[in-house]
Design an enzyme around this catalytic site. Structure first.
Site: not given
Length: 522
Positions: A64, A97-98, A389
């Site tokens: 994550d 987010t990545t 998520d």
């Protein structure tokens, strides 16, 4: 006419360090790229995990992006801006987010080449903002004109969890539970994310994870003799202590005989007994108390067959109010049957040395809990992150603008749309717009690398299929991947995730590019 010698003027103390011009830009860009590269290999269903070891020896294993960046001890201010990109992405939409961090790093990498070609930072910033606007247009065009039924939402939830640690249970099974939870609390114009909670418990395989129509409490009954389970019960929530009332005045009482002492004890006991009698007369069978319950009161409640919990947190009490329909009571004197709620059942389950109370409000309840099981703390932590998520993206799909093709399909469409409009832009700004498209291309290219495909060949094939069919993505098959239709493969992402990633990554990259002077004070 007299002349004065020009003496150097120092406005900073000797303890300050200053980096200016190209040196400052290079330092900031390198720092931003380093952060993005730290999470690049975690992108996609075949992304790798990171093991993060804290100074105290605590270990976190995850892929994550937000967790990785938040756990890393990053000091460089420009690098911290990329971390903030991931944090913003997590807060706003809960996933991607990545993607946001990698895109920000790629925008800086492309800008580095433009700066080396003597393109002014202001021109690059203007080009990036224009490209970001075009990217938002492309995302809007990619939104699928379909009904967001359970099957579509499950595909969205499953896509967000694919590649993350879900133990022995498939993402498909967990996705169905996530969608069930979201649909349970959906109502009105907006879904309240706080109506869905996750309660974790180690000691079993992750396949034992279940959806509870209500609240799971870690509190134990106030008395060991209370019932371990009740059904079709009336519930009350009390925001007060069930103890002997004490005077606010600093008074001193003198007892001169045994009779006086016995009378005082009996009066005190009578007061405590009345608490239980009041609840019993009102028909209360389950009591949730945010304050303390005197041991004697707990005993009287147990004798009356009432199951009571004490020291329930205010947050949990609000959840219980939604699950049961009960109102918060300030005192028992305010007790009214209209203030009481109902539960289908309350049961106490034992897990090793720990207990959990399942408060089932029934299928009509406005509050649900995912009771998550896992064999170890590491497994359950990663599973909790994956489920959070999945919940967030499911809500984002329903509340924030639908879904778009995943697997890099939307990114290919974005870069194609940007390039097709870049030709109509005059001047050097066109170079920055083209560079933005190249940065977006890095996302499907990274997906291909992490899937085991040749990145260059995959990108060429993606563009060719997109030009021919209007949609193309990298579909994971076994240990590798292939170019295919992400919609047919059920790989879908919320449009809001893409929009937020473009916006936050662009803002961070342009902010870093505009810095030409770094002053560090000690």
């Amino acid at each position: 006419m007299s002349s004065r010698g020009q003496q150097p003027l120092f406005i900073l103390s000797e303890n300050n360090e200053r980096t200016k011009g190209q040196a400052a830009q290079d330092s900031n860009i390198r720092a931003g790229k380093a952060v993005a590269n730290a999470v690049r290999t975690t992108l996609g269903p075949k992304g790798m995990d990171k093991m993060l070891v804290g100074s105290s020896g605590d270990v976190t294993i995850t892929n994550d992006g937000a967790t990785i960046l938040n756990t890393m001890d990053i000091e460089h201010p420009a690098a911290q801006m990329i971390v903030e990109v991931a944090e913003t992405q997590e807060v706003e939409v809960g996933d991607g987010t990545t993607t946001a961090a990698v895109l920000a790093g790629e925008l800086l990498s492309e800008a580095e080449e433009l700066l080396d070609s003597d393109l002014h930072p202001t021109v690059i910033v203007e080009g990036y903002h224009e490209a970001a606007r075009l990217a938002q247009e492309a995302i809007d065009e990619q939104v699928l004109d379909i009904d967001l039924d359970d099957d579509i939402l499950e595909a969205v939830a499953e896509s967000s969890m694919t590649g993350k640690g879900t133990g022995d249970v498939t993402a498909e099974v967990l996705a169905a539970q996530v969608v069930g939870a979201v649909q349970q609390v959906a109502g009105g114009d907006r879904i309240d994310r706080e109506d869905i909670r996750i309660h974790t418990q180690t000691g079993a395989a992750s396949s034992a994870t279940e959806l509870v129509d209500g609240v799971v409490l870690s509190e134990e009954p106030a008395n060991a003799n209370m019932p371990r389970s009740v059904e079709d019960a009336t519930a009350a929530i009390l925001d007060a202590d069930l103890e002997v009332r004490t005077s606010e005045a600093d008074a001193e009482y003198k007892v001169s005989s045994v009779d006086q002492l016995n009378a005082a004890v009996e009066a005190e006991d009578s007061e405590l007994r009345r608490y239980a009698e009041t609840l019993t007369d009102a028909g209360v069978e389950v009591l949730f108390c945010t304050g303390d319950i005197d041991d004697r009161v707990a005993g009287y409640l147990a004798d009356a067959g009432i199951l009571a919990f004490e020291s329930v947190s205010s947050k949990k009490s609000k959840s219980l109010a939604k699950a049961t329909g009960a109102k918060h009571l300030g005192t028992l004197s305010d007790l009214d049957t209209e203030d009481l709620g109902t539960v289908d059942s309350v049961s106490i389950q034992t897990y090793g040395d720990e207990e959990a109370a399942f408060v089932d409000g029934g299928t009509e309840t406005d509050y649900v809990t995912l009771f998550v099981r896992g064999s170890t703390d590491h497994v359950i932590d990663e599973l909790e992150r994956a489920l959070n998520d999945a919940i967030d993206v499911t809500i984002a799909a329903l509340d924030k603008g639908g879904v778009v093709p995943g697997a890099g399909g939307t990114e290919v469409a974005i870069s194609d749309h940007i390039r097709s409009h870049a030709a109509g832009v005059e001047g050097r700004k066109q170079l920055a717009i083209d560079a933005f498209a190249d940065a977006v291309d890095a996302l499907p290219r990274t997906l291909a690398e992490n899937t085991g495909m040749d990145a260059i060949d995959a990108l060429v094939d993606l563009r060719a299929q997109h030009d021919a069919e209007g949609i193309a993505g990298i579909v994971s098959t076994g240990r590798s991947g292939e170019i295919g239709d992400p919609v047919e493969a059920g790989i879908l992402d919320p449009a809001a995730v893409k929009r937020e990633a473009i916006e936050s990554a662009t803002e961070a990259a342009t902010m870093i590019l505009r810095i030409d002077d770094v002053i560090t004070s000690e």
